[in-house]
Design a protein around this motif. Structure first.
Motif, short mmCIF file in Angstrom:
data_model
loop_
_atom_site.label_atom_id
_atom_site.label_comp_id
_atom_site.label_asym_id
_atom_site.label_seq_id
_atom_site.Cartn_x
_atom_site.Cartn_y
_atom_site.Cartn_z
N PRO A 389 5.43 120.73 -14.78
CA PRO A 389 6.68 120.26 -15.41
C PRO A 389 6.52 118.87 -16.02
N LEU A 390 5.33 118.27 -15.86
CA LEU A 390 5.10 116.91 -16.34
C LEU A 390 4.11 116.90 -17.51
N ASN A 391 4.37 116.01 -18.44
CA ASN A 391 3.42 115.73 -19.52
C ASN A 391 2.62 114.49 -19.16
N ILE A 392 1.32 114.57 -19.36
CA ILE A 392 0.44 113.42 -19.13
C ILE A 392 0.26 112.69 -20.45
N ASN A 393 0.71 111.43 -20.51
CA ASN A 393 0.58 110.62 -21.72
C ASN A 393 -0.39 109.48 -21.44
N LEU A 394 -1.46 109.43 -22.19
CA LEU A 394 -2.48 108.40 -22.02
C LEU A 394 -2.44 107.46 -23.23
N GLU A 395 -2.14 106.21 -22.97
CA GLU A 395 -2.02 105.22 -24.04
C GLU A 395 -3.21 104.26 -23.94
N PRO A 396 -3.96 104.09 -25.00
CA PRO A 396 -5.11 103.17 -24.93
C PRO A 396 -4.66 101.72 -24.86
N LEU A 397 -5.38 100.96 -24.07
CA LEU A 397 -5.17 99.52 -24.00
C LEU A 397 -6.43 98.84 -24.54
N ARG A 399 -9.08 95.74 -25.47
CA ARG A 399 -9.66 94.48 -25.01
C ARG A 399 -9.43 93.40 -26.08
N GLN A 400 -9.13 92.20 -25.60
CA GLN A 400 -8.97 91.08 -26.52
C GLN A 400 -10.16 90.13 -26.36
N PRO A 401 -10.66 89.57 -27.46
CA PRO A 401 -10.05 89.59 -28.80
C PRO A 401 -10.64 90.62 -29.75
N ASP A 402 -11.59 91.47 -29.29
CA ASP A 402 -12.26 92.38 -30.23
C ASP A 402 -11.49 93.67 -30.47
N ASN A 403 -10.38 93.89 -29.77
CA ASN A 403 -9.50 95.05 -29.98
C ASN A 403 -10.24 96.38 -29.85
N GLN A 404 -11.08 96.48 -28.84
CA GLN A 404 -11.74 97.74 -28.54
C GLN A 404 -11.03 98.42 -27.37
N PRO A 405 -10.82 99.76 -27.44
CA PRO A 405 -10.16 100.46 -26.32
C PRO A 405 -10.99 100.33 -25.04
N GLU A 406 -10.32 99.91 -23.98
CA GLU A 406 -11.00 99.63 -22.72
C GLU A 406 -10.60 100.63 -21.63
N VAL A 407 -9.29 100.88 -21.47
CA VAL A 407 -8.77 101.80 -20.46
C VAL A 407 -7.63 102.60 -21.08
N MET A 408 -7.22 103.65 -20.35
CA MET A 408 -6.08 104.47 -20.78
C MET A 408 -4.95 104.30 -19.76
N LEU A 409 -3.81 103.87 -20.25
CA LEU A 409 -2.64 103.68 -19.39
C LEU A 409 -1.93 105.01 -19.20
N LEU A 410 -1.70 105.40 -17.93
CA LEU A 410 -1.08 106.68 -17.61
C LEU A 410 0.43 106.54 -17.54
N ASN A 411 1.12 107.40 -18.31
CA ASN A 411 2.58 107.52 -18.23
C ASN A 411 2.92 109.00 -18.11
N LEU A 412 3.96 109.30 -17.33
CA LEU A 412 4.39 110.68 -17.13
C LEU A 412 5.77 110.88 -17.73
N THR A 413 5.95 112.00 -18.39
CA THR A 413 7.26 112.39 -18.91
C THR A 413 7.55 113.82 -18.50
N TRP A 414 8.82 114.17 -18.50
CA TRP A 414 9.22 115.53 -18.16
C TRP A 414 9.03 116.43 -19.39
N ARG A 415 8.44 117.54 -19.16
CA ARG A 415 8.16 118.47 -20.25
C ARG A 415 9.44 118.98 -20.89
N GLN A 416 10.49 119.08 -20.08
CA GLN A 416 11.72 119.70 -20.56
C GLN A 416 12.42 118.85 -21.62
N ASP A 417 12.52 117.54 -21.39
CA ASP A 417 13.28 116.71 -22.33
C ASP A 417 12.55 115.44 -22.74
#
Length: 562
Positions: A389-397, A399-417
């Motif tokens: 029932p959950l959506n897995i949302n991975l948002e890249p974070l 690194r500063q100052p070279d702006n290279q993706p370092e980790v993925m931030l996990l957020n959960l949302t409900w699939r229904q709405d």
């Protein structure tokens, strides 16, 4: 020279003790006078009655025997004996201590006895020369004795049937005076006691910091209104991010914020303000269950009670959340139920997707929605083949100052709405130890970068390490995020070091002395926002570098930081 300054309460206590001492002295003195009066009256009447009876009896006996002697009815010896007894009785009366009160306070009685005694003493020569007892002169003395006896009898009857002695009367006056003093003091003491009781009762219903009514006063107020079937609405209110004020600025500033907010509450018209505790307050107003009216009331409360707190050291906005419940003829509740509904509505405002003002009817639908979601989560945990029932949302974070993706931030949302599923909700439902390991495992399969899971406390890290997350963390596929190091214990720091747990910190300027031992495990700084000033941004980046922390920003902030 030492000057003593007494407070108002000390002065009141001294006056109270003085009145109490005076009351006690009055009571003791009045009791003493009462006892003295009883003794005086007893002695006075007993002696007066006895002596008067004996004098009158022996006087009548002598006169009777004198008449019998003149008629040759008795011997001279018997008459002489009667005379001697009367003579002695009169002499004792005039000299005895027992008759002193009577003689001192009734001189007419003393004079009557003295006159009688003087007349009797003139008969000494007559009894020595018996022939004189038949003469007219002796008869004249007998008549004088009868006259004196009549006067004395009248005086004694006045004493026995009339007023008490002057000493007794004086004592009675004093007793009445002291009893009046006791009555006045009793009134003063009772008044003081009632005022003290009322003051204690008021203090027991008053919050000491804000001077608003406390929970007890609120319960009484609601019971009074509800017992009369008056429509009433209750708005439970708390201050947003108040814990942050206490943690980062200090409790002394937090208390001043509460006092300022309480002053605004007390000035609010058409409602009565109370403090539940902490940063939670209540406004009770005369509104029925019309939802549009309640919503308008809630918005009005928000507008009037939000303010900018200003002090010498700080200046920041103070905003509120509130939950509203009501009771009227169609929705009758008791005080406990009404307050519980308002607090439940307030708790709903703390959900990520909720507004800052929630009415209790809205919490019912949210509650039902939570039940449905709880069932969905439970079924998914029980059956691996069931769709999550959950959506897995991975948002890249980045690194500063070279702006290279370092980790993925996990957020959960409900699939229904697509609404947010917060870790707080999972914790409230006691599901996060079951849900997070499964979600993190799926997240790690979707990316090659480490997955960042933001937590509230380091205690939650210890709990998660007892699940499958431990294996993922050992493979450096999972790292944990914390708001700050505030409240982190030595045991938890040892746990971080023992398992080489990498931590991403949201705030590096928590207002407390940094724990350098804990900082060894802090690898990243992940701010929620950045200041507008480029100079301040650069200062924060330098501070993070000083603590060997890599700054990670989401895409929107990374672009702004360029």
């Amino acid at each position: 020279m030492i000057q003593l300054r007494l407070s108002k309460q000390h002065i009141i206590n001294i006056i109270f003790l003085a009145l109490l001492a005076l009351f006690t002295a009055s009571l003791l003195w009045s009791s003493y006078l009462q006892k003295e009066n009883e003794n005086n009256i007893d002695t006075f009447y007993r002696s007066t009655s006895w002596y008067s009876n004996r004098i009158l009896y022996q006087s009548e006996t002598f006169l009777y025997q004198a008449r019998l002697y003149q008629l040759n009815g008795v011997e001279l010896a018997e008459l002489s004996q009667s005379y001697d007894l009367l003579w002695n009785r009169l002499d004792i009366f005039l000299e005895s201590d027992e008759t002193e009160i009577l003689r001192a306070n009734h001189p007419d009685v003393e004079q009557g006895v003295a006159n009688l005694f003087n007349t009797i003493k003139t008969m000494d020569e007559d009894l020595i020369h018996p022939e004189q007892l038949q003469k007219a002169a002796f008869q004249q003395k007998i008549l004088q004795t009868k006259a004196n006896l009549l006067v004395l009898n009248y005086a004694l009857s006045q004493v026995l049937s009339g007023t008490i002695s002057q000493g007794v009367r004086s004592n009675n006056d004093l007793m009445q005076f002291w009893q009046l003093i006791m009555f006045i003091i009793s009134l003063l003491l009772v008044t003081a006691l009632l005022r003290t009781t009322q003051r204690s009762s008021n203090l027991a219903k008053q919050d000491p910091l804000t001077k608003l009514g406390n929970r007890r006063a609120l319960d009484q107020y609601l019971q009074q209104k509800l017992s009369k079937n008056h429509p009433i609405s209750v708005a439970a209110i708390d201050l947003k991010r108040f814990k942050l004020i206490n943690d980062e600025i200090g409790y002394h500033v937090g208390d001043r914020v509460l006092i300022s907010f309480a002053e605004k509450l007390s000035q609010y018209k058409d409602a009565v303000a109370f403090r539940l505790g902490g940063d939670e307050f209540v406004l009770a107003g005369p509104y029925s269950g019309d939802l549009e009216t309640l919503k308008a009331w809630g918005q009005k409360i928000k507008q009037q009670l939000s303010f900018d707190f200003q002090s010498r050291e700080r200046s920041f906005p103070v905003s509120i959340r509130l939950g509203i419940a009501f009771s009227d003829t169609q929705n009758q509740l008791n005080a406990e139920e009404l307050l519980a509904q308002a607090i439940q509505s307030l708790n709903e405002t703390k959900q990520p997707t909720a507004s800052d003002c929630v009415l209790y009817p809205e919490t019912i639908s949210r509650y039902n929605n939570n039940l449905v979601r709880l069932q969905q989560i439970t079924h998914w945990l029980e059956d691996d083949n069931r769709l999550s029932p959950l959506n897995i949302n991975l948002e890249p974070l980045y690194r500063q100052p070279d702006n290279q993706p370092e980790v993925m931030l996990l957020n959960l949302t409900w699939r229904q709405d697509e609404s947010i599923c917060s870790l707080d909700w999972l914790a409230e439902q006691r599901l996060y130890l079951q849900v997070l390991p499964k979600v993190l495992e799926q997240s790690c399969q979707q990316t090659s970068l480490p997955v960042l899971l933001k937590l509230k406390t380091s205690h939650q890290i210890g709990q998660l390490l007892q699940t499958k997350v431990y294996d993922l963390q050992q493979q450096q596929k999972v790292l944990f995020g914390l708001p700050s190091l505030v409240g982190v214990t030595s045991h938890q720091i040892n746990l971080l070091q023992q398992h080489q747990i990498k931590i991403a910190l949201e705030r590096i300027n928590s207002g407390e002395e940094p724990n350098y031992k804990a900082l060894e495990q802090i690898c990243y700084w992940v701010p929620k926002g950045l200041p507008d000033s480029e100079q301040k941004k650069e200062a924060l980046f330098q501070l993070a570098n000083a603590f060997n922390q890599v700054t990670l920003l989401p895409l929107a902030l990374a672009e702004l930081s360029k």
